[in-house]
Scaffold this motif. Sequence first.
Motif, PDB file in Angstrom:
ATOM      1  N   PHE A   1       0.822  -1.206   0.000  1.00  0.00           N
ATOM      2  CA  PHE A   1       0.000   0.000   0.000  1.00  0.00           C
ATOM      3  C   PHE A   1       0.860   1.261   0.000  1.00  0.00           C
ATOM      4  O   PHE A   1       0.496   2.269  -0.621  1.00  0.00           O
TER       5      PHE A   1
ATOM      6  N   GLU B   1       2.047   1.881  -3.476  1.00  0.00           N
ATOM      7  CA  GLU B   1       0.982   2.427  -4.330  1.00  0.00           C
ATOM      8  C   GLU B   1       0.810   3.930  -4.148  1.00  0.00           C
ATOM      9  O   GLU B   1       0.280   4.608  -5.031  1.00  0.00           O
TER      10      GLU B   1
ATOM     11  N   GLU C   1      -2.072   5.107   4.824  1.00  0.00           N
ATOM     12  CA  GLU C   1      -2.699   4.048   4.037  1.00  0.00           C
ATOM     13  C   GLU C   1      -1.977   2.717   4.277  1.00  0.00           C
ATOM     14  O   GLU C   1      -2.609   1.670   4.457  1.00  0.00           O
TER      15      GLU C   1
ATOM     16  N   GLY D   1     -12.474   7.997   7.285  1.00  0.00           N
ATOM     17  CA  GLY D   1     -11.600   7.312   6.338  1.00  0.00           C
ATOM     18  C   GLY D   1     -10.383   8.134   5.991  1.00  0.00           C
ATOM     19  O   GLY D   1      -9.279   7.605   5.820  1.00  0.00           O
TER      20      GLY D   1
ATOM     21  N   VAL E   1      -7.566   5.405   4.948  1.00  0.00           N
ATOM     22  CA  VAL E   1      -8.066   4.330   4.098  1.00  0.00           C
ATOM     23  C   VAL E   1      -8.957   4.950   3.024  1.00  0.00           C
ATOM     24  O   VAL E   1     -10.114   5.296   3.287  1.00  0.00           O
ATOM     25  N   SER E   2      -8.421   5.097   1.842  1.00  0.00           N
ATOM     26  CA  SER E   2      -9.144   5.793   0.771  1.00  0.00           C
ATOM     27  C   SER E   2     -10.432   5.089   0.382  1.00  0.00           C
ATOM     28  O   SER E   2     -11.422   5.744   0.042  1.00  0.00           O
ATOM     29  N   ASP E   3     -10.441   3.762   0.425  1.00  0.00           N
ATOM     30  CA  ASP E   3     -11.656   3.036   0.054  1.00  0.00           C
ATOM     31  C   ASP E   3     -12.819   3.407   0.977  1.00  0.00           C
ATOM     32  O   ASP E   3     -13.956   3.577   0.529  1.00  0.00           O
ATOM     33  N   LEU E   4     -12.534   3.516   2.280  1.00  0.00           N
ATOM     34  CA  LEU E   4     -13.575   3.879   3.232  1.00  0.00           C
ATOM     35  C   LEU E   4     -13.938   5.360   3.098  1.00  0.00           C
ATOM     36  O   LEU E   4     -15.113   5.727   3.194  1.00  0.00           O
TER      37      LEU E   4
ATOM     38  N   ARG F   1     -13.888   7.013   0.413  1.00  0.00           N
ATOM     39  CA  ARG F   1     -14.701   7.088  -0.805  1.00  0.00           C
ATOM     40  C   ARG F   1     -16.163   6.744  -0.520  1.00  0.00           C
ATOM     41  O   ARG F   1     -17.077   7.410  -1.010  1.00  0.00           O
ATOM     42  N   VAL F   2     -16.393   5.726   0.293  1.00  0.00           N
ATOM     43  CA  VAL F   2     -17.761   5.334   0.653  1.00  0.00           C
ATOM     44  C   VAL F   2     -18.480   6.483   1.348  1.00  0.00           C
ATOM     45  O   VAL F   2     -19.647   6.800   1.045  1.00  0.00           O
TER      46      VAL F   2
ATOM     47  N   ARG G   1     -19.189   9.356  -1.092  1.00  0.00           N
ATOM     48  CA  ARG G   1     -20.237   9.007  -2.056  1.00  0.00           C
ATOM     49  C   ARG G   1     -21.630   9.101  -1.430  1.00  0.00           C
ATOM     50  O   ARG G   1     -22.595   9.443  -2.126  1.00  0.00           O
TER      51      ARG G   1
ATOM     52  N   LEU H   1     -11.634  11.139  -5.029  1.00  0.00           N
ATOM     53  CA  LEU H   1     -11.985   9.832  -4.479  1.00  0.00           C
ATOM     54  C   LEU H   1     -13.041   9.119  -5.331  1.00  0.00           C
ATOM     55  O   LEU H   1     -12.957   7.914  -5.554  1.00  0.00           O
TER      56      LEU H   1
END
Length: 432
Positions: free
Chosen positions: A12, A15, A123, A223, A228-231, A233-234, A237, A270
């Motif tokens: 991570f 990335e 991350e 997040g 934690v970008s995935d969280l 993003r949720v 959104r 995001l």
Amino acid sequence: MSAPSVEKGIRFIKEQIDAPVASFFSACVRCGLCAEACLFYTETGDPRYTPIHKVEPMRRVWEREYTLWGKLKAAVGLAKPVTEEVFAQWETLVYDGCSLCGRCSLVCPVGNDISGMIRKLREGFAAAGHAPEGLIGATTRAIEIGSPMGVKLPALKAQIGHVEKETGLEIPLDRAGVEYMVLLSSMEIMNFPEYLEAIAKIMHQAGKRWTIASKAFEATNSGIQIGVSDLARVLVRRVVDAAEELGVQTVISPECGHAYTAIRFEGPNLIGRPYNFKVRHVLEVLDAFRRQGLLKTEGVEEARLTYHDPCQIARKGGVVEQPRDLLNGVASRFVEMEDRGAMNWCCSGGGGVSANERADEVKFKAFQRKKRQLLETGAEVVVTACANCRITLEEGLEENNMDLPVVGLTELIAEHLVEDRAEKGASDETDR
């Protein structure tokens, strides 16, 4: 922790190493200016809190993986690896000793965004399982319940009912086609419900149509704080979906620093597209009302006031003049701190530090910088525009036995609104 967790953390981190990050490491001249800009370093004197040192695990990965010299060093066993021990040692530096305030980035002579790198580094730490329990819990509640403090819709509706009864004003839920959708933080709902009352009064006076979305009333983005970008993003959104479903023109971020930068600046990246609505901090909206003649106030505060600039709002968001223009309309003895605006010192609780009980000791040490700032002004009241700053300031002042009230600027403005005389008369008749 098992080796695969370490490998996942390193993956991570890799990335997150893009061209800007690589250039930052190449450009760093080790001048030490970032240390003097960091309240965790200045107040502890511990060199481990030097901002550029906090990203050392990322620097090691960059050197080993992306530089010729690093690859040669790794080949002969001279390059320092990132191990489980490194994750364990740096976790408290990355989370407890950094509020992501960005002051280090502002003073860097070669333009390195050090706080941005720390945010990216988180991350990897989160992926490796090295994140504070407090932030893990807050993020889990945000995803599963919709609020990092576990505030559910019935609790919000209860507060709405109290405010409506107190003011006689409607607080609309899920009203489509209005101009503004107002976001709240859990701290405002539970700790500072006067903020919601202030919004209702201001919108009423300005003659604006607004609403709160029952599906996305929470602005705080845990997040972003945990990394934690995935969280993240949720959570973004949810707000975007609600705003687009209701067809609003502008989403108003509340008095919360990270909520503002998360939804306004990081959000479009995001979700991978621009919004079809605007995002504004509440102070930007209030100042626009003021300039349009829609925000009418009377009377002034006689106490000596100072203003604490929240880092994310002022330093990263550029909302610096608006709070001062608003304050000057309701305060006769407003005094500035020596370091102010984009250069103001953090309250010591941003970036998830305030949600991390493990960090309390170093947080209170770091607060000594803000304590000195406040004492130098001789202020009798502190005004700010971030609920997290407000709570951190209150805790720090109590810890230091300082009797200094802390108020939100939106609330202060609402206290000075010119009353609707006709409505007041009708209310008085009803009370009889």
